[in-house]
Design a protein around this motif. Sequence first.
Motif, PDB file in Angstrom:
ATOM      1  N   LEU A 285       0.740  -1.025   0.091  1.00 21.69           N
ATOM      2  CA  LEU A 285       0.050  -0.005   0.114  1.00 21.69           C
ATOM      3  C   LEU A 285       0.998   1.103   0.116  1.00 21.69           C
ATOM      4  CD1 LEU A 285      -2.512   1.594   0.362  1.00 21.69           C
ATOM      5  CD2 LEU A 285      -2.596   1.186   2.822  1.00 21.69           C
ATOM      6  N   VAL A 286       0.875   1.900  -0.959  1.00 21.62           N
ATOM      7  CA  VAL A 286       1.864   3.013  -1.243  1.00 21.62           C
ATOM      8  C   VAL A 286       0.830   4.450  -1.037  1.00 21.62           C
ATOM      9  CG1 VAL A 286       3.408   4.232  -2.696  1.00 21.62           C
ATOM     10  CG2 VAL A 286       2.907   2.196  -2.941  1.00 21.62           C
ATOM     11  N   ARG A 287       0.981   5.073  -0.138  1.00 18.57           N
ATOM     12  CA  ARG A 287       0.165   6.134   0.611  1.00 18.57           C
ATOM     13  C   ARG A 287       0.419   7.526  -0.552  1.00 18.57           C
ATOM     14  NH1 ARG A 287      -3.440   4.757   4.058  1.00 18.57           N
ATOM     15  NH2 ARG A 287      -2.553   3.230   5.628  1.00 18.57           N
ATOM     16  N   CYS A 288      -0.510   8.071  -0.390  1.00 17.54           N
ATOM     17  CA  CYS A 288      -0.501   9.306  -1.351  1.00 17.54           C
ATOM     18  C   CYS A 288       0.470  10.388  -0.806  1.00 17.54           C
ATOM     19  CB  CYS A 288      -1.765  10.170  -1.531  1.00 17.54           C
ATOM     20  SG  CYS A 288      -2.661  10.621  -0.129  1.00 17.54           S
ATOM     21  N   ASP A 289       0.590  10.465   0.449  1.00 17.48           N
ATOM     22  CA  ASP A 289       1.519  11.184   1.077  1.00 17.48           C
ATOM     23  C   ASP A 289       2.867  10.550   1.145  1.00 17.48           C
ATOM     24  OD1 ASP A 289       3.010  12.902   2.732  1.00 17.48           O
ATOM     25  OD2 ASP A 289       1.592  13.240   4.471  1.00 17.48           O
ATOM     26  N   ALA A 290       3.878  11.104   0.649  1.00 12.92           N
ATOM     27  CA  ALA A 290       5.187  10.460   0.445  1.00 12.92           C
ATOM     28  C   ALA A 290       6.024  10.496   1.681  1.00 12.92           C
ATOM     29  CB  ALA A 290       6.039  11.252  -0.705  1.00 12.92           C
ATOM     30  N   ALA A 291       5.531  11.314   2.530  1.00  9.40           N
ATOM     31  CA  ALA A 291       6.276  11.128   3.849  1.00  9.40           C
ATOM     32  C   ALA A 291       5.610  10.034   4.844  1.00  9.40           C
ATOM     33  CB  ALA A 291       5.774  12.746   4.736  1.00  9.40           C
ATOM     34  N   LEU A 347      12.448  -5.024  -4.429  1.00  8.66           N
ATOM     35  CA  LEU A 347      11.346  -4.778  -5.412  1.00  8.66           C
ATOM     36  C   LEU A 347      10.207  -3.876  -4.734  1.00  8.66           C
ATOM     37  CD1 LEU A 347       9.758  -5.556  -7.706  1.00  8.66           C
ATOM     38  CD2 LEU A 347       8.724  -7.510  -6.534  1.00  8.66           C
ATOM     39  N   LEU A 348       9.840  -4.040  -3.593  1.00 10.25           N
ATOM     40  CA  LEU A 348       8.650  -3.279  -2.788  1.00 10.25           C
ATOM     41  C   LEU A 348       9.271  -1.649  -2.821  1.00 10.25           C
ATOM     42  CD1 LEU A 348       7.621  -5.375   0.204  1.00 10.25           C
ATOM     43  CD2 LEU A 348       6.471  -5.156  -2.255  1.00 10.25           C
ATOM     44  N   ASP A 349      10.679  -1.630  -2.479  1.00  9.12           N
ATOM     45  CA  ASP A 349      11.076  -0.225  -2.662  1.00  9.12           C
ATOM     46  C   ASP A 349      10.835   0.435  -4.029  1.00  9.12           C
ATOM     47  OD1 ASP A 349      11.803  -0.130  -0.032  1.00  9.12           O
ATOM     48  OD2 ASP A 349      13.789  -0.601  -0.089  1.00  9.12           O
ATOM     49  N   HIS A 350      11.412  -0.394  -4.961  1.00  6.81           N
ATOM     50  CA  HIS A 350      11.200   0.125  -6.461  1.00  6.81           C
ATOM     51  C   HIS A 350       9.821   0.552  -6.764  1.00  6.81           C
ATOM     52  CE1 HIS A 350      11.543   0.082 -10.813  1.00  6.81           C
ATOM     53  NE2 HIS A 350      10.665  -0.966 -10.668  1.00  6.81           N
ATOM     54  N   LEU A 351       8.908  -0.416  -6.391  1.00  7.61           N
ATOM     55  CA  LEU A 351       7.296  -0.235  -6.809  1.00  7.61           C
ATOM     56  C   LEU A 351       6.856   1.023  -5.948  1.00  7.61           C
ATOM     57  CD1 LEU A 351       5.856  -3.810  -6.605  1.00  7.61           C
ATOM     58  CD2 LEU A 351       6.519  -2.643  -8.701  1.00  7.61           C
ATOM     59  N   ALA A 352       7.221   1.000  -4.756  1.00  6.14           N
ATOM     60  CA  ALA A 352       6.795   2.195  -4.065  1.00  6.14           C
ATOM     61  C   ALA A 352       7.243   3.667  -4.395  1.00  6.14           C
ATOM     62  CB  ALA A 352       7.249   2.141  -2.566  1.00  6.14           C
ATOM     63  N   GLY A 353       8.666   3.477  -4.999  1.00 10.35           N
ATOM     64  CA  GLY A 353       9.186   4.740  -5.596  1.00 10.35           C
ATOM     65  C   GLY A 353       8.776   5.046  -6.892  1.00 10.35           C
ATOM     66  N   THR A 354       8.377   4.052  -7.725  1.00 10.05           N
ATOM     67  CA  THR A 354       7.959   4.502  -9.128  1.00 10.05           C
ATOM     68  C   THR A 354       6.660   4.822  -9.271  1.00 10.05           C
ATOM     69  OG1 THR A 354       9.877   2.728  -9.727  1.00 10.05           O
ATOM     70  CG2 THR A 354       8.315   3.647 -11.476  1.00 10.05           C
TER      71      THR A 354
END
Length: 385
Positions: A285-291, A347-354
């Motif tokens: 789950l990638v939050r809309c708030d990058a913080a 992989l999760l870091d890549h997906l969240a960042g991209t």
Amino acid sequence: MRIVVVDDNAMNITVVQEMLKRAGYRDIRAASSGMELFSILGLSENGEEMREGAPDPGVDLILLDMMMPRIDGIAACLAIQASERLRDIPVIMVTAMGDSKKLAEALDAGAIDYVTKPINRIELLARIRVALRLKQEKDWHKERDRRIREELQLAKEVQSAALPARLEESGIRIDALYQPSEELSGDLYAWNRIDENRYGIAVIDAMGHGISSSLVCMFIASVLRDAMVTRVEPVSVMEELNRRALQLQFADQLIQYYFTALYLVVDLASGTVEYVNAGHPPGILVRCDAALPQERLSGGGMAVGMFEDVSFTKHVLKLQPGDQLLLFTDGLLELVTGPEESRLDTLLDHLAGTVRHTGSLQELVGGEEGLERPDDCCLVRIQIS
């Protein structure tokens, strides 16, 4: 049976033709040179295909003299073997030479057998019968392979047609990237609108890949479609999948097909996602708030279809407008380089960042579309709007 006799000596051709006619072979064609043979086979002077998609010449056997001017038997045989259209035609070399190195060279060039001059009729006919049996077997296998390829293509189209189309409605958008490693896939994704505010979404990965796992996936898809509507609640849906999976019976009792699954229900009214993870790689789950930190949809549960008495645990997360959920199968992990124990984190870091700055699922996965994959790949994105 169509036989082509190739020799630069007209008398030799006449003798062989008479032997074949007396043995009952009627469709016999003669060629006095390698060039004439190429013309019969649809090859150019240099032995290459004259045109793409040329028809099968209908030749079942070639009796090829080894020693001929300009294009000898070995060169002709090499050209035949270089053509995918012709390489299954058996070639028997006819030679007056006793040079074992030359004979070995002819066999290496693609000839399946040889006879020596003067030709012994009984020996020649016996070798022809063996060569024609080989040709019949090759033709049978080619026809069977063609039918299998056609059936696989049809099965691929049916499997793809069973996948849901991209969904875009008020408050939610769901799309997916699906890349089988073979014609058929052991991965499956599905979503369904349960009621005005709730959506059921699942990602499943059956053991293995190919025909067997794709059939299991099609069975799961039919069960899942009904369970999403009648059961709704994630734990209940997973229990129904487990019950039905255990009903699969196989002649070999040592074979047991199981699958991992991640099933979730997105409720737009309450702003929650309820999910069950049954041995599947965690979604994110990638939050809309990058913080805010991303959250994993993990659970560590048992895979589906292995045991009867399996308990599944439901988890609940809060959602906000602009949040994105990413679900995937373990084929994506095969694309990540580095130590195996850290691949999931990478992989999760890549997906969240991209995912925050791209609208392309292909960019999330990386590589070109249609690129050969070591395993089936599936990625589902759910955007809360």
